[in-house]
Scaffold this motif. Structure first.
Motif, PDB file in Angstrom:
ATOM      1  N   VAL A   1       7.454  -6.173 -18.371  1.00  0.00           N
ATOM      2  CA  VAL A   1       7.375  -7.115 -17.255  1.00  0.00           C
ATOM      3  C   VAL A   1       6.746  -6.375 -16.081  1.00  0.00           C
ATOM      4  CG1 VAL A   1       8.691  -8.547 -15.653  1.00  0.00           C
ATOM      5  CG2 VAL A   1       9.398  -8.390 -18.051  1.00  0.00           C
ATOM      6  N   SER A   2       5.730  -6.973 -15.454  1.00  0.00           N
ATOM      7  CA  SER A   2       5.021  -6.272 -14.387  1.00  0.00           C
ATOM      8  C   SER A   2       5.955  -5.970 -13.217  1.00  0.00           C
ATOM      9  CB  SER A   2       3.822  -7.102 -13.905  1.00  0.00           C
ATOM     10  OG  SER A   2       4.233  -8.368 -13.440  1.00  0.00           O
ATOM     11  N   SER A   3       5.795  -4.766 -12.664  1.00  0.00           N
ATOM     12  CA  SER A   3       6.677  -4.314 -11.598  1.00  0.00           C
ATOM     13  C   SER A   3       6.048  -3.127 -10.883  1.00  0.00           C
ATOM     14  CB  SER A   3       8.031  -3.896 -12.188  1.00  0.00           C
ATOM     15  OG  SER A   3       8.822  -3.232 -11.225  1.00  0.00           O
ATOM     16  N   SER A   4       6.430  -2.933  -9.630  1.00  0.00           N
ATOM     17  CA  SER A   4       5.984  -1.759  -8.885  1.00  0.00           C
ATOM     18  C   SER A   4       6.953  -0.594  -9.046  1.00  0.00           C
ATOM     19  CB  SER A   4       5.850  -2.093  -7.390  1.00  0.00           C
ATOM     20  OG  SER A   4       7.118  -2.440  -6.853  1.00  0.00           O
ATOM     21  N   LYS A   5       8.028  -0.801  -9.813  1.00  0.00           N
ATOM     22  CA  LYS A   5       9.023   0.249 -10.012  1.00  0.00           C
ATOM     23  C   LYS A   5       8.469   1.312 -10.944  1.00  0.00           C
ATOM     24  CE  LYS A   5      13.766   1.047 -11.589  1.00  0.00           C
ATOM     25  NZ  LYS A   5      14.989   0.427 -12.172  1.00  0.00           N
ATOM     26  N   PRO A   6       8.401   2.572 -10.509  1.00  0.00           N
ATOM     27  CA  PRO A   6       7.823   3.618 -11.368  1.00  0.00           C
ATOM     28  C   PRO A   6       8.710   3.913 -12.564  1.00  0.00           C
ATOM     29  CG  PRO A   6       8.764   4.591  -9.384  1.00  0.00           C
ATOM     30  CD  PRO A   6       8.806   3.107  -9.192  1.00  0.00           C
ATOM     31  N   PRO A   7       8.103   4.206 -13.707  1.00  0.00           N
ATOM     32  CA  PRO A   7       8.900   4.588 -14.864  1.00  0.00           C
ATOM     33  C   PRO A   7       9.532   5.954 -14.642  1.00  0.00           C
ATOM     34  CG  PRO A   7       6.567   4.883 -15.332  1.00  0.00           C
ATOM     35  CD  PRO A   7       6.648   4.219 -13.988  1.00  0.00           C
TER      36      PRO A   7
ATOM     37  N   ALA B   1      -4.416   4.580 -13.854  1.00  0.00           N
ATOM     38  CA  ALA B   1      -5.500   3.886 -13.164  1.00  0.00           C
ATOM     39  C   ALA B   1      -5.050   2.504 -12.705  1.00  0.00           C
ATOM     40  CB  ALA B   1      -6.723   3.777 -14.077  1.00  0.00           C
ATOM     41  N   LEU B   2      -4.282   1.817 -13.555  1.00  0.00           N
ATOM     42  CA  LEU B   2      -3.782   0.499 -13.164  1.00  0.00           C
ATOM     43  C   LEU B   2      -2.912   0.604 -11.916  1.00  0.00           C
ATOM     44  CD1 LEU B   2      -3.644  -2.534 -13.970  1.00  0.00           C
ATOM     45  CD2 LEU B   2      -1.510  -1.982 -15.160  1.00  0.00           C
ATOM     46  N   HIS B   3      -2.060   1.619 -11.878  1.00  0.00           N
ATOM     47  CA  HIS B   3      -1.204   1.798 -10.693  1.00  0.00           C
ATOM     48  C   HIS B   3      -2.030   2.128  -9.459  1.00  0.00           C
ATOM     49  CE1 HIS B   3       1.264   4.252  -7.880  1.00  0.00           C
ATOM     50  NE2 HIS B   3       2.055   3.208  -8.033  1.00  0.00           N
ATOM     51  N   GLU B   4      -3.041   2.957  -9.610  1.00  0.00           N
ATOM     52  CA  GLU B   4      -3.863   3.344  -8.465  1.00  0.00           C
ATOM     53  C   GLU B   4      -4.520   2.134  -7.822  1.00  0.00           C
ATOM     54  OE1 GLU B   4      -6.027   5.390  -5.571  1.00  0.00           O
ATOM     55  OE2 GLU B   4      -4.229   5.913  -6.706  1.00  0.00           O
ATOM     56  N   HIS B   5      -4.958   1.188  -8.616  1.00  0.00           N
ATOM     57  CA  HIS B   5      -5.727   0.059  -8.082  1.00  0.00           C
ATOM     58  C   HIS B   5      -4.903  -1.200  -7.837  1.00  0.00           C
ATOM     59  CE1 HIS B   5      -9.271   2.445  -8.504  1.00  0.00           C
ATOM     60  NE2 HIS B   5      -9.172   2.519  -9.815  1.00  0.00           N
ATOM     61  N   THR B   6      -3.667  -1.237  -8.344  1.00  0.00           N
ATOM     62  CA  THR B   6      -2.862  -2.455  -8.180  1.00  0.00           C
ATOM     63  C   THR B   6      -1.455  -2.206  -7.646  1.00  0.00           C
ATOM     64  OG1 THR B   6      -1.884  -2.427 -10.404  1.00  0.00           O
ATOM     65  CG2 THR B   6      -4.059  -3.469 -10.171  1.00  0.00           C
ATOM     66  N   GLY B   7      -0.959  -0.986  -7.776  1.00  0.00           N
ATOM     67  CA  GLY B   7       0.433  -0.718  -7.425  1.00  0.00           C
ATOM     68  C   GLY B   7       1.404  -1.049  -8.538  1.00  0.00           C
ATOM     69  N   ILE B   8       0.892  -1.549  -9.661  1.00  0.00           N
ATOM     70  CA  ILE B   8       1.740  -1.894 -10.800  1.00  0.00           C
ATOM     71  C   ILE B   8       1.970  -0.658 -11.663  1.00  0.00           C
ATOM     72  CG2 ILE B   8       1.872  -3.249 -12.935  1.00  0.00           C
ATOM     73  CD1 ILE B   8       0.131  -5.357 -11.527  1.00  0.00           C
ATOM     74  N   TRP B   9       3.220  -0.418 -12.005  1.00  0.00           N
ATOM     75  CA  TRP B   9       3.552   0.669 -12.914  1.00  0.00           C
ATOM     76  C   TRP B   9       3.835   0.110 -14.299  1.00  0.00           C
ATOM     77  CZ3 TRP B   9       2.473   5.467 -12.907  1.00  0.00           C
ATOM     78  CH2 TRP B   9       2.490   6.222 -11.729  1.00  0.00           C
ATOM     79  N   ARG B  10       3.481   0.881 -15.291  1.00  0.00           N
ATOM     80  CA  ARG B  10       3.726   0.506 -16.675  1.00  0.00           C
ATOM     81  C   ARG B  10       4.247   1.735 -17.402  1.00  0.00           C
ATOM     82  NH1 ARG B  10      -1.115  -2.686 -18.675  1.00  0.00           N
ATOM     83  NH2 ARG B  10      -0.076  -4.243 -17.398  1.00  0.00           N
TER      84      ARG B  10
ATOM     85  N   CYS C   1      -7.040  -9.698 -13.346  1.00  0.00           N
ATOM     86  CA  CYS C   1      -6.694 -10.489 -12.166  1.00  0.00           C
ATOM     87  C   CYS C   1      -6.033  -9.618 -11.101  1.00  0.00           C
ATOM     88  CB  CYS C   1      -5.763 -11.638 -12.539  1.00  0.00           C
ATOM     89  SG  CYS C   1      -6.512 -12.943 -13.544  1.00  0.00           S
ATOM     90  N   HIS C   2      -5.124  -8.761 -11.522  1.00  0.00           N
ATOM     91  CA  HIS C   2      -4.408  -7.920 -10.566  1.00  0.00           C
ATOM     92  C   HIS C   2      -5.326  -6.892  -9.906  1.00  0.00           C
ATOM     93  CE1 HIS C   2      -0.429  -9.016 -12.676  1.00  0.00           C
ATOM     94  NE2 HIS C   2      -0.461  -9.582 -11.491  1.00  0.00           N
TER      95      HIS C   2
END
Length: 271
Positions: free
Chosen positions: A11-17, A48-57, A161-162
């Motif tokens: 689930v998309s989130s800004s919470k770091p793993p 890279a996704l986090h750098e450009h969106t703030g989303i962590w995975r 999109c993000h």
């Protein structure tokens, strides 16, 4: 009711793993090792996704993009550092493994439509990962790398999109258009999805890009190319398998991969 598999999906989130110390140390080691040996690469994937969106995975993989002609040297360096390595697909993917963590060495897309070259390295942006300043994939290149991730089991449209929304579209759109080339409908499809998701922010896509793509699509509809070949296998070779195996459609996936293999071998001989 959602089944067990759906409940396990991220689930998309800004919470770091919670990266464990061993994982962080290993990733730092790999990045430092390749940089000291002057291997040209950029970090993609979750970082890279986090750098450009703030989303962590959450990830156990470190995804590195590099030109195909650099993969062999990178693998040898990692082997000498105690990694188990293998080439899973000579067209696009090699892996290195140690202590249960993986490094993916990615030279392009699995359908061979897009290939990583040195421009991807030059256009990278700098970011801090694990306290290190490293090159991460530029937003336009990140989008290009996700354009064909359209399979039934994985679809990266939300990531695209993000990236557009989070960067407010402030990147090199002309480079993105050039990377996608003849497959511009795939970008158009992604942008229509973006407009649907963020209708109030359609201006994050430059007006000239909308105008150009809408014009191209309008021309295509007004003057259809009746000789154009089937391209479904580039989207998902499993879901469109019946078209090739039973309905006699062209297997463009194999054609693209065969061309990429010839190019790879020629570059290998030249090196």
């Amino acid at each position: 009711m959602p089944d067990e598999r759906e409940n396990s999906l991220p689930v998309s989130s800004s919470k770091p793993p919670a990266f464990c110390k061993q994982q962080e140390s290993l990733f730092r080691e790999v990045i430092g090792l390749l940089e000291r040996n002057n291997v040209p690469f950029v970090v993609s994937g979750a970082f890279a996704l986090h750098e450009h969106t703030g989303i962590w995975r959450d990830t156990k993989d470190l995804d590195l993009f590099l030109p195909a002609q650099e993969v062999g040297r990178a693998l040898r360096i990692l082997e000498n550092d105690g990694f188990e390595t293998e080439i899973l697909d000579a067209i696009w993917l090699a892996k290195a493994k140690r202590d249960g963590y993986f490094v993916d060495l990615i030279a392009g897309m699995s359908n061979a439509v897009l290939r990583v070259d040195y421009s991807w390295i030059r256009h990278a942006t700098r970011a801090e990962v694990f306290g290190m300043s490293i090159r991460v994939l530029a937003p336009e290149d990140l989008i290009a790398s996700k354009i064909f991730v359209t399979r039934r089991e994985r679809f990266d449209g939300a990531d695209i999109c993000h990236v557009i929304y989070s960067t407010r579209g402030k990147f090199d759109w002309r480079r993105l258009m050039n990377l996608i080339g003849d497959h511009w409908e795939m970008l158009f499809w992604s942008l229509v999805l973006y407009h649907y998701v963020y209708p109030a922010n359609s201006d994050y896509v430059p007006k000239e890009i909308w105008t150009e793509l809408v014009h191209r699509f309008t021309v295509e509809l007004a003057h259809p190319n009746t000789g154009a070949e089937f391209r479904g296998s580039l989207i998902d070779d499993k879901m469109f398998a019946i078209d090739v195996t039973e309905w006699g459609k062209r297997n463009i996936l194999e054609e693209c991969r065969s061309k990429a293999e010839v190019i790879r071998e020629e570059k290998g001989k030249a090196a």
